[in-house]
Design a protein around this motif. Structure first.
Motif, short mmCIF file in Angstrom:
data_model
loop_
_atom_site.label_atom_id
_atom_site.label_comp_id
_atom_site.label_asym_id
_atom_site.label_seq_id
_atom_site.Cartn_x
_atom_site.Cartn_y
_atom_site.Cartn_z
N VAL A 81 -41.16 -61.57 6.09
CA VAL A 81 -39.82 -61.56 6.69
C VAL A 81 -38.98 -60.59 5.88
O VAL A 81 -38.73 -60.81 4.69
N PHE A 82 -38.56 -59.51 6.52
CA PHE A 82 -37.73 -58.52 5.86
C PHE A 82 -36.26 -58.92 6.02
O PHE A 82 -35.77 -59.08 7.14
N LEU A 83 -35.60 -59.09 4.87
CA LEU A 83 -34.22 -59.57 4.82
C LEU A 83 -33.36 -58.62 4.00
O LEU A 83 -33.87 -57.79 3.25
N GLN A 92 -30.89 -64.49 9.46
CA GLN A 92 -31.89 -64.58 8.40
C GLN A 92 -32.10 -66.03 7.99
O GLN A 92 -33.24 -66.48 7.83
N GLN A 93 -31.02 -66.77 7.82
CA GLN A 93 -31.12 -68.18 7.43
C GLN A 93 -31.83 -68.99 8.50
O GLN A 93 -32.63 -69.88 8.18
N ASP A 94 -31.56 -68.67 9.76
CA ASP A 94 -32.20 -69.39 10.86
C ASP A 94 -33.71 -69.19 10.83
O ASP A 94 -34.48 -70.14 10.93
N GLY A 141 -31.97 -46.29 16.26
CA GLY A 141 -33.24 -46.05 15.58
C GLY A 141 -33.44 -46.81 14.29
O GLY A 141 -34.50 -46.73 13.68
N ILE A 142 -32.44 -47.56 13.85
CA ILE A 142 -32.56 -48.28 12.58
C ILE A 142 -32.60 -49.80 12.85
O ILE A 142 -31.60 -50.39 13.23
N PRO A 143 -33.78 -50.40 12.68
CA PRO A 143 -33.88 -51.84 12.92
C PRO A 143 -33.15 -52.64 11.83
O PRO A 143 -33.21 -52.30 10.65
N LEU A 144 -32.45 -53.67 12.27
CA LEU A 144 -31.72 -54.52 11.34
C LEU A 144 -32.53 -55.76 11.00
O LEU A 144 -33.34 -56.22 11.79
N PRO A 145 -32.31 -56.33 9.81
CA PRO A 145 -33.01 -57.56 9.46
C PRO A 145 -32.43 -58.73 10.26
O PRO A 145 -31.31 -58.64 10.74
N PRO A 146 -33.17 -59.78 10.41
CA PRO A 146 -34.54 -59.97 9.94
C PRO A 146 -35.57 -59.34 10.89
O PRO A 146 -35.38 -59.37 12.10
N GLN A 147 -36.61 -58.79 10.31
CA GLN A 147 -37.76 -58.27 11.04
C GLN A 147 -38.98 -59.04 10.52
O GLN A 147 -39.10 -59.28 9.32
N ILE A 148 -39.86 -59.43 11.43
CA ILE A 148 -40.96 -60.33 11.07
C ILE A 148 -42.30 -59.66 11.37
O ILE A 148 -42.50 -59.10 12.45
N PHE A 149 -43.20 -59.74 10.38
CA PHE A 149 -44.54 -59.17 10.49
C PHE A 149 -45.57 -60.22 10.08
O PHE A 149 -45.28 -61.09 9.26
#
Length: 177
Positions: A5-7, A20-22, A62-70
């Motif tokens: 999880v990118f925060l 992010q907290q969620d 073009g810039i993804p915001l957090p949270p991003q999940i992998f």
């Protein structure tokens, strides 16, 4: 398999902090093994995240915001897709993980397997019949509720009409005096 999880630890946006907290809170509640990677303090994390979010999933700037999940190197989604999966009880499949036995998602997968492989046709028919009966019961309850509501509305309308008639009579009596 580790969920990443990118925060952003020092985000100025309250909305991003809540999202992010969620995500983190829900993963903890499910006891999912995950790693938090901070993009605010670590340029390598930021660059990796930006490069690995698929082009068709990036916002218009073009810039993804957090949270991003992998899931390891595989992109799962952002907060909105996570939220949709959460609402559909499909977080484990969203994360690319097998659902734990007894979870709603596992039960849904079991039902899909039974129908898909056709080995339990009787179960499918019995289940369909039970669902049909349940649907009929819900319709009956809804009809009863509608009938009760209609009766209450009629009673209320009758009371209002009586009150209006009484007011009219009083007004006529006062005018007669």
């Amino acid at each position: 398999m580790v969920i990443k999880v990118f925060l952003a630890s020092s985000s100025g946006s309250t909305a991003i902090k809540k999202k992010q907290q969620d995500v983190v809170g829900f993963l903890e509640a499910l006891k999912v093994d995950y790693t938090q990677l901070d993009i605010a303090c670590n340029e390598d994390n930021r660059m990796w995240m930006r490069q690995n979010v698929p082009e068709d999933r990036k916002p218009t700037n073009g810039i993804p915001l957090p949270p991003q999940i992998f899931n390891e190197e595989s992109y799962c989604g952002d907060y909105d897709t996570f939220f949709d999966a959460k609402e559909d009880n499909s977080v484990y499949s969203f994360l690319g993980l097998p659902p734990p036995p007894g979870s709603k998602e596992a039960e849904k997968a079991d039902k899909a397997d039974i129908v898909e492989n056709g080995t339990h046709a009787e179960e499918t028919n019995t289940q369909a019949h039970a669902e049909e009966e349940e649907g009929q019961e819900e319709e009956d309850l809804q009809s009863e509720e509608e009938e009760e509501l209609r009766q209450l509305e009629e009673e209320e309308e009758a009371e209002v009409q009586e009150d209006e008639e009484e007011d009219l009579e009083e007004t006529q009596e006062e005018e007669a005096e």
